[in-house]
Design an enzyme around this catalytic site. Structure first.
Site, mmCIF file in Angstrom:
data_model
loop_
_atom_site.group_PDB
_atom_site.id
_atom_site.type_symbol
_atom_site.label_atom_id
_atom_site.label_comp_id
_atom_site.label_asym_id
_atom_site.label_seq_id
_atom_site.Cartn_x
_atom_site.Cartn_y
_atom_site.Cartn_z
ATOM 1 N N CYS A 2 0.842 -1.191 0.000
ATOM 2 C CA CYS A 2 0.000 0.000 0.000
ATOM 3 C C CYS A 2 0.880 1.243 0.000
ATOM 4 O O CYS A 2 2.075 1.186 0.247
ATOM 5 C CB CYS A 2 -0.894 0.018 1.241
ATOM 6 S SG CYS A 2 -1.832 -1.500 1.482
ATOM 7 N N ARG A 27 1.304 1.676 -5.958
ATOM 8 C CA ARG A 27 1.468 0.752 -4.838
ATOM 9 C C ARG A 27 0.162 0.070 -4.446
ATOM 10 O O ARG A 27 0.162 -0.856 -3.629
ATOM 11 C CB ARG A 27 2.025 1.502 -3.620
ATOM 12 C CG ARG A 27 3.409 2.084 -3.833
ATOM 13 C CD ARG A 27 3.922 2.709 -2.543
ATOM 14 N NE ARG A 27 4.067 1.715 -1.494
ATOM 15 C CZ ARG A 27 5.143 0.996 -1.273
ATOM 16 N NH1 ARG A 27 6.206 1.145 -2.048
ATOM 17 N NH2 ARG A 27 5.192 0.117 -0.291
ATOM 18 N N TRP A 69 -3.682 -1.737 -1.312
ATOM 19 C CA TRP A 69 -3.638 -3.015 -2.021
ATOM 20 C C TRP A 69 -4.070 -4.054 -1.004
ATOM 21 O O TRP A 69 -3.376 -4.301 -0.021
ATOM 22 C CB TRP A 69 -2.237 -3.309 -2.538
ATOM 23 C CG TRP A 69 -2.178 -4.500 -3.447
ATOM 24 C CD1 TRP A 69 -2.410 -4.527 -4.785
ATOM 25 C CD2 TRP A 69 -1.849 -5.847 -3.072
ATOM 26 N NE1 TRP A 69 -2.256 -5.815 -5.278
ATOM 27 C CE2 TRP A 69 -1.918 -6.635 -4.245
ATOM 28 C CE3 TRP A 69 -1.519 -6.467 -1.866
ATOM 29 C CZ2 TRP A 69 -1.653 -8.008 -4.250
ATOM 30 C CZ3 TRP A 69 -1.260 -7.836 -1.862
ATOM 31 C CH2 TRP A 69 -1.326 -8.586 -3.046
ATOM 32 N N ASN A 95 0.949 0.159 6.095
ATOM 33 C CA ASN A 95 1.367 -0.700 4.988
ATOM 34 C C ASN A 95 2.109 -1.880 5.582
ATOM 35 O O ASN A 95 3.053 -1.696 6.352
ATOM 36 C CB ASN A 95 2.279 0.081 4.031
ATOM 37 C CG ASN A 95 2.949 -0.823 3.018
ATOM 38 O OD1 ASN A 95 2.369 -1.801 2.571
ATOM 39 N ND2 ASN A 95 4.181 -0.498 2.643
ATOM 40 N N GLY A 96 1.692 -3.092 5.237
ATOM 41 C CA GLY A 96 2.343 -4.288 5.751
ATOM 42 C C GLY A 96 1.325 -5.298 6.235
ATOM 43 O O GLY A 96 0.142 -5.239 5.887
ATOM 44 N N GLU A 462 10.023 -12.430 -20.188
ATOM 45 C CA GLU A 462 9.683 -11.076 -19.762
ATOM 46 C C GLU A 462 8.644 -10.464 -20.699
ATOM 47 O O GLU A 462 7.738 -9.757 -20.251
ATOM 48 C CB GLU A 462 10.948 -10.216 -19.712
ATOM 49 C CG GLU A 462 10.712 -8.748 -19.388
ATOM 50 C CD GLU A 462 10.086 -8.493 -18.024
ATOM 51 O OE1 GLU A 462 9.653 -7.351 -17.783
ATOM 52 O OE2 GLU A 462 10.025 -9.422 -17.189
ATOM 53 N N LYS A 466 4.944 -9.088 -19.560
ATOM 54 C CA LYS A 466 4.411 -7.759 -19.869
ATOM 55 C C LYS A 466 3.028 -7.863 -20.499
ATOM 56 O O LYS A 466 2.123 -7.097 -20.171
ATOM 57 C CB LYS A 466 5.367 -7.007 -20.818
ATOM 58 C CG LYS A 466 6.641 -6.559 -20.168
ATOM 59 C CD LYS A 466 6.429 -5.368 -19.291
ATOM 60 C CE LYS A 466 6.943 -5.421 -17.899
ATOM 61 N NZ LYS A 466 7.363 -6.508 -17.167
ATOM 62 N N GLU A 469 0.475 -8.980 -17.816
ATOM 63 C CA GLU A 469 0.320 -7.972 -16.763
ATOM 64 C C GLU A 469 -0.655 -6.867 -17.167
ATOM 65 O O GLU A 469 -1.500 -6.467 -16.367
ATOM 66 C CB GLU A 469 1.676 -7.309 -16.456
ATOM 67 C CG GLU A 469 2.552 -8.038 -15.489
ATOM 68 C CD GLU A 469 3.823 -7.256 -15.224
ATOM 69 O OE1 GLU A 469 4.173 -7.094 -14.045
ATOM 70 O OE2 GLU A 469 4.477 -6.809 -16.183
ATOM 71 N N HIS A 485 7.453 -30.993 -26.109
ATOM 72 C CA HIS A 485 7.267 -31.725 -24.849
ATOM 73 C C HIS A 485 6.001 -31.291 -24.120
ATOM 74 O O HIS A 485 5.920 -31.404 -22.897
ATOM 75 C CB HIS A 485 8.497 -31.546 -23.961
ATOM 76 C CG HIS A 485 9.754 -32.090 -24.550
ATOM 77 N ND1 HIS A 485 10.016 -33.439 -24.624
ATOM 78 C CD2 HIS A 485 10.807 -31.468 -25.146
ATOM 79 C CE1 HIS A 485 11.183 -33.636 -25.210
ATOM 80 N NE2 HIS A 485 11.684 -32.452 -25.542
ATOM 81 N N LYS A 582 3.242 -2.139 -7.486
ATOM 82 C CA LYS A 582 4.618 -1.953 -7.942
ATOM 83 C C LYS A 582 5.632 -2.604 -7.019
ATOM 84 O O LYS A 582 6.537 -3.293 -7.456
ATOM 85 C CB LYS A 582 4.895 -0.449 -8.055
ATOM 86 C CG LYS A 582 6.276 -0.098 -8.574
ATOM 87 C CD LYS A 582 6.365 -0.333 -10.051
ATOM 88 C CE LYS A 582 7.688 0.128 -10.623
ATOM 89 N NZ LYS A 582 7.847 -0.357 -12.002
#
Length: 587
Positions: A2, A27, A69, A95-96, A462, A466, A469, A485, A582
């Site tokens: 957050c 965040r 968040w 936050n946490g 990556e 992207k 996301e 496979h 983030k």
């Protein structure tokens, strides 16, 4: 994960909190809220959704804010921060994760406290109230001493023009102004107002008024800390005319690389004596580590292992004589911090690669190398990733020379190519309209695949990350040789497949893999510096001709732009993708 902010000074706190919270929405954006001291009372405005949903009409010069968040409790108005105690004298933003909140909540309810949310954070406000005897700071310290877990906490008291803060395993930074002071999870929040900062360490508490900042330990003992100057400008956290922060940051990659390389070329890393390298990261940083593995083994010829930080932190055996490289753009990633601590516990040398000076990782590891990417606001990492690649490339080249695996001629040749990386990126950026046209052909797809070999494989991973996301297309990446496979079973007529096929030792094998997906009806997007690939793909995105080890730079830019324009055409929230934040500061 957050974002929290605090302001005390001469300005209208609501207006300051709105601006600072907007800059922290990367965040979290499940809900937002502020609490402001108005005429000796605390007024609160909060609700689920974005910061823009709030009116910010509260009057006063002291306040705190939060953008959430969600971890504990559903995304509902009642679970939005800040939280008040029963008497509405104290307000708290957190936050946490408070790991012992269940027993604390039960204890407080038995004493008559009434809770209005499902969150772990609300217990903090009630703990302060329970311990208050007229001394706000003492009650705050007593409350903090009862908490187990990770936290950055800020709190206000209706009768005092001050903010108290505390930190443990979650970031909290103080911004020093003239006749005003700020608190925030991240520096970009208050850069418009000041670039003077004090960073709190774990176990520290701060008392912030409009004209003073005092730091204490958990026993209440004074701690002296010096101010630092942040080199970022206020303009660097604005969109600068771009539609999204992500697009701006993609286009900032040449200068981010230039700045990072300028720093690196003046650096003489102290490698020490070790038998292998271990690299640790999460998400995009993990993909950078996979590229690094290839570079260290190819150039320096040293065994290299790569781990997800969330798995590495629980390893039982760490007896090897290794250099542990920990990669984290924020320097606050919880699993990576835990991995650093366990590596130190086992006596291993640790090196951090991060974008944030003064972040927690820099105070744990033996050494730190910075990526000079500047502030990155978009949740999907772009310029921090490409600068991580540059750092790893440079380290592999230097260590290869130190180990005698490359001579001075090869050293100079590889450094020359690395210095050209910004130009390769500029060339890729000049192809944006061509890449956008490809996005128009895949915009309605729900599944796609990325393939590559060697150093191109983690770049494919990556690229797929992207795409998923920000566009919400289900995208998966595989080493091209693994198609037969299992993954080939998912290729049907028209399935988009992005094939990274630079002209390198694996090129002929890649052509064979492309033919395999062609035979199953795939629609293949080739990305290569070799124009002859056009014969085997449906559309070719031709990148600049480079040394095989340096195709990673234009390749990743092509994949970033492909994901961006696909997401934009799909109408997605590019800078604020659903369910993501983030900086992952909780496990």
């Amino acid at each position: 994960m957050c974002g929290i902010v605090g302001y005390v000074g001469y300005r209208n706190a609501s207006e300051v909190l709105k601006k600072t919270l907007k800059r922290l929405e990367y965040r979290g954006y499940d809900s937002a809220g502020i609490a402001v001291i108005t005429n000796g009372k605390i007024a609160v405005e909060k609700r689920k959704g974005y910061v823009d949903y709030l009116n910010f009409s509260l009057e006063g010069n002291v306040g705190i804010g939060h953008t959430r968040w969600a971890t504990h409790g559903a995304v509902e108005d009642r679970n939005a921060h800040p939280f008040l105690d029963c008497g509405r004298e104290f307000a708290v933003a957190h936050n946490g994760i408070i790991e012992n909140f269940t027993e604390l909540r039960k204890e407080l309810m038995e004493k008559g406290h009434v809770f209005t949310s499902d969150t772990d954070s609300e217990v903090i406000a009630h703990l302060i109230e329970e311990n208050y005897d007229g001394d706000f700071l003492r009650a705050f310290i007593k409350a903090i001493s009862r908490l187990k877990g990770s936290y950055a906490i800020i709190a206000i008291h209706a009768g005092e023009k001050k903010i108290l803060g505390a930190k443990n395993e979650s970031p909290l930074v103080i911004g020093i102004g003239d006749g005003e002071n700020f608190l925030a999870s991240d520096i970009p929040a208050f850069l418009e107002y000041t670039n003077r900062i004090i960073t709190l360490d774990d176990g520290e508490i701060c008392e912030v008024t409009e004209d003073s900042v005092k730091i204490y330990d958990l026993s209440g003992k004074d701690i002296k800390k010096n101010e630092e100057i942040v080199e970022w400008s206020a303009e660097s956290v604005e969109k600068g005319g771009y539609e999204h922060f992500m697009l701006k940051e993609i286009h900032e990659q040449p200068i981010a690389l230039e700045n990072t390389l300028k720093y690196l070329l003046e650096l003489e890393p102290n490698f020490g004596d070790f038998d292998k390298i271990i690299m640790v990261g999460c998400g995009t940083s993990y993909h950078a580590a996979l590229v690094g593995k290839y570079l260290f083994e190819e150039i320096a010829e040293i065994p290299t292992e790569v781990y997800y930080a969330s798995e590495y932190r629980y390893r039982k055996y760490l007896g090897d004589k290794a250099l542990v490289i920990l990669i984290t753009q924020s320097g606050e990633t919880a699993d990576t911090l835990a991995s650093a601590r366990i590596s130190k516990k086992f006596g291993m040398k640790t090196l951090a690669i991060t974008n944030i000076k003064g972040s927690s990782i820099t105070r744990i590891t033996d050494e730190t190398i910075y990526t000079y990417a500047g502030p990155e606001i978009g949740v999907a990492a772009t310029k921090t990733f490409i600068t991580q690649l540059a750092v790893l490339h440079y380290l592999a080249i230097k260590y290869g020379y130190i180990r005698g695996k490359i001579d001075s001629s090869e050293l100079n040749s590889l450094i020359y190519e690395l210095r050209r990386a910004p130009r390769y990126v500029e060339r890729a950026l000049s192809m944006e309209n061509e890449i956008k046209a490809v996005s128009e052909k895949i915009v309605k797809e729900e599944n796609m695949f990325y393939i590559g070999r060697g150093i191109s494989c983690p770049i494919a991973m990556e690229g797929a990350l992207k795409m998923k996301e920000i566009s919400y297309i289900h995208a998966e990446a595989y080493p091209a040789g693994e198609l037969k496979h299992g993954p080939l079973a998912l290729i049907t007529n028209g399935t988009p497949v992005v094939a990274l096929a630079p002209k390198d030792a694996a090129y002929d094998k890649m052509v064979g893999n492309i033919k395999e997906v062609n035979a199953r009806g795939a629609w293949v997007i080739g990305v290569s510096n070799y124009p002859e690939l056009k014969e085997f793909v449906d559309v070719l995105i031709k990148i600049p001709d480079t040394h095989p080890l340096f195709t990673i730079y234009p390749n990743i830019v092509v994949l970033q732009l492909l994901a961006y324009h696909t997401a934009r055409l799909r109408g997605c929230e590019i800078d604020r993708p659903r369910n993501l934040a983030k900086s992952v500061t909780v496990e």
